[in-house]
Design a protein around this motif. Structure first.
Motif, mmCIF file in Angstrom:
data_model
loop_
_atom_site.group_PDB
_atom_site.id
_atom_site.type_symbol
_atom_site.label_atom_id
_atom_site.label_comp_id
_atom_site.label_asym_id
_atom_site.label_seq_id
_atom_site.Cartn_x
_atom_site.Cartn_y
_atom_site.Cartn_z
ATOM 1 N N ASP A 256 0.974 -1.123 0.087
ATOM 2 C CA ASP A 256 -0.111 -0.010 -0.119
ATOM 3 C C ASP A 256 0.786 1.369 -0.144
ATOM 4 O O ASP A 256 0.195 2.510 0.058
ATOM 5 C CB ASP A 256 -0.769 0.016 1.227
ATOM 6 C CG ASP A 256 -2.056 -0.927 1.204
ATOM 7 O OD1 ASP A 256 -2.405 -1.524 0.048
ATOM 8 O OD2 ASP A 256 -2.559 -1.411 2.346
ATOM 9 N N GLN A 257 2.177 1.032 -0.011
ATOM 10 C CA GLN A 257 3.167 2.377 0.254
ATOM 11 C C GLN A 257 2.445 3.307 1.518
ATOM 12 O O GLN A 257 2.366 4.409 1.054
ATOM 13 C CB GLN A 257 3.054 3.159 -1.080
ATOM 14 C CG GLN A 257 3.670 2.108 -2.252
ATOM 15 C CD GLN A 257 3.927 3.124 -3.308
ATOM 16 O OE1 GLN A 257 2.861 3.782 -4.017
ATOM 17 N NE2 GLN A 257 5.133 3.082 -4.070
ATOM 18 N N ALA A 258 2.534 2.570 2.411
ATOM 19 C CA ALA A 258 1.638 3.025 3.828
ATOM 20 C C ALA A 258 2.710 3.906 4.650
ATOM 21 O O ALA A 258 2.126 4.434 5.594
ATOM 22 C CB ALA A 258 1.186 1.797 4.585
ATOM 23 N N MET A 259 3.798 3.943 4.168
ATOM 24 C CA MET A 259 5.200 4.270 5.323
ATOM 25 C C MET A 259 6.232 4.537 4.530
ATOM 26 O O MET A 259 6.567 3.802 3.572
ATOM 27 C CB MET A 259 5.111 3.285 6.452
ATOM 28 C CG MET A 259 5.710 2.046 6.018
ATOM 29 S SD MET A 259 5.205 0.583 6.860
ATOM 30 C CE MET A 259 5.978 -0.461 5.966
ATOM 31 N N ASP A 260 7.057 5.505 5.033
ATOM 32 C CA ASP A 260 8.571 5.719 4.809
ATOM 33 C C ASP A 260 9.345 4.929 5.622
ATOM 34 O O ASP A 260 10.631 4.652 5.212
ATOM 35 C CB ASP A 260 8.663 7.137 4.482
ATOM 36 C CG ASP A 260 7.777 7.856 3.594
ATOM 37 O OD1 ASP A 260 7.837 7.659 2.355
ATOM 38 O OD2 ASP A 260 7.006 8.658 4.197
ATOM 39 N N VAL A 261 9.019 4.973 6.614
ATOM 40 C CA VAL A 261 9.818 4.429 7.789
ATOM 41 C C VAL A 261 8.845 3.409 8.701
ATOM 42 O O VAL A 261 7.756 3.739 8.998
ATOM 43 C CB VAL A 261 10.510 5.500 8.852
ATOM 44 C CG1 VAL A 261 11.418 5.020 9.862
ATOM 45 C CG2 VAL A 261 11.530 6.445 8.216
#
Ligand code: MG
Length: 364
Positions: A256-261
């Motif tokens: 989902d590309q829900a976070m960068d970290v």
């Protein structure tokens, strides 16, 4: 080599600053930590620690850790502590869920494996990158001005990464972030961790109000879906923590590309073995990590240091030295913060020797 005995200990860890406060009025004055001592028939002894952030942060609590350990420990006597994946399977078959309970045993067995191999645990987890790795400092929830004043204080101690505990009234939180950001110097990193404390409309107000501020937003809302909604509406770098408690949701969040970290807490995943699996997957996926635990003393800090120090530096966003927050030392040899950085021990295993005189033997 066989496990011959597993002992459980309790220890109170008071805080230098008196209390630790985060979203929703949650607060802890004294952390209740549990230490596990795993003995073997060949004389090697390993230690692990688990310390929930009080009973209302994750589905974990100190009394539950010890109750679960009392169930698991007798079933592990006779098993080889070096067969870490087999032990994970055995623990998962003996007790469904409750990963934090298993974490202390898994850490203790890594300590034994390292001693048996004559190598520090970080070497077995992938290697040692550089001389040290960077830490963040959590800034307990207070008024905006008080929180901002801690940025300079902690920078003087060597920290360059500051995690604000927000997740309260949105207008106050906007002030907290803006006041703290005004104290930043070049190279500093600011993270606003709401610890699930905002509803979506509150999170949207804060995220919109800090669009021009150099700040990361961490775990704004309770559920994964709520966080994903905010993620899709903010231009700030985004961290997930409480929502990511296993491999399945980690893979979903990547899709989902829900976070960068992502925040990898050892006990949240069930020990160094599953946390290492998550860490290595994140490296392959290009996701940076905060590597730490929910809380703990010297033994937890040592375990964190080995996982963090064996993580490629560009993927290690930050880490934590919990043993500098608390007034009680429970082990010799634990890593000590030096200028905002920490290093894993070069001794075999975790490199710690528990101070048993500071621990209280516990039995159900
Ligand atoms: Mg967090």
């Amino acid at each position: 080599m066989k496990i011959s005995n597993v002992s459980i200990y309790q220890v109170d860890l008071p805080l230098h600053e008196g209390s630790y406060n985060w979203s929703g009025g949650k607060s802890v004055q004294v952390f209740d930590s549990t230490v596990v001592r795993v003995e073997t028939d060949e004389g090697l002894v390993g230690h692990g620690e688990v310390c929930p952030l009080g009973p209302v942060y994750l589905p974990a609590y100190a009394e539950g850790a010890r109750a679960g350990l009392a169930v698991l420990a007798p079933q592990l006597v006779g098993d080889d502590p070096r067969q870490l994946m087999r032990l994970q399977r055995k623990m998962n078959q003996a007790l469904k869920g409750h990963p934090y309970v298993k974490s202390a045993i898994d850490i203790a067995c890594w300590d034994i494996v390292g001693q048996a191999a004559g190598l520090p645990v970080c070497m077995l987890l992938g290697g040692r990158y550089g001389d040290s790795f960077p830490l963040y400092r959590a800034i307990s929830q207070q008024s905006p001005a008080e929180m901002a004043s801690f940025v300079g204080k902690y920078r003087d101690e060597g920290y360059r990464k500051f995690q604000l505990k927000v997740g309260g009234d949105p207008d106050t939180d906007i002030a907290r972030i803006r006041c703290a950001a005004a104290e930043l110097q070049e190279g500093d990193v600011l993270i606003a961790d709401a610890n699930t404390g905002w509803l979506m409309h509150e999170a949207m107000r804060v995220a919109d109000a800090v669009r021009d501020v150099n700040v990361y937003i961490e775990q704004p809302c309770l559920s994964y879906e709520e966080c994903l909604s905010i993620r899709r509406h903010t231009n700030r770098p985004f961290v997930l923590d409480e929502s990511i408690d296993g491999m399945s949701v980690l893979l979903r969040a990547n899709r989902d590309q829900a976070m960068d970290v992502v925040n990898i807490k050892i006990s949240k995943f069930g020990g160094l073995t599953p946390a290492r699996l998550a860490r290595d997957l994140c490296v392959e996926l290009g996701i940076a990590m905060t590597i730490e635990d929910s809380w703990g003393g010297d033994i937890t800090t040592a375990a964190i240091s080995h996982l963090a120090h064996s993580t490629p530096p560009e993927y290690l966003f930050t880490s934590t030295d919990f043993n500098s927050y608390v007034t009680v030392s429970i082990a010799d040899g634990a890593p000590q913060r030096d200028g905002g950085k920490l290093a894993a021990s070069t001794d075999p295993g975790l490199g710690v020797t528990p101070k048993l005189e500071n621990l209280t033997a516990w039995a159900p």
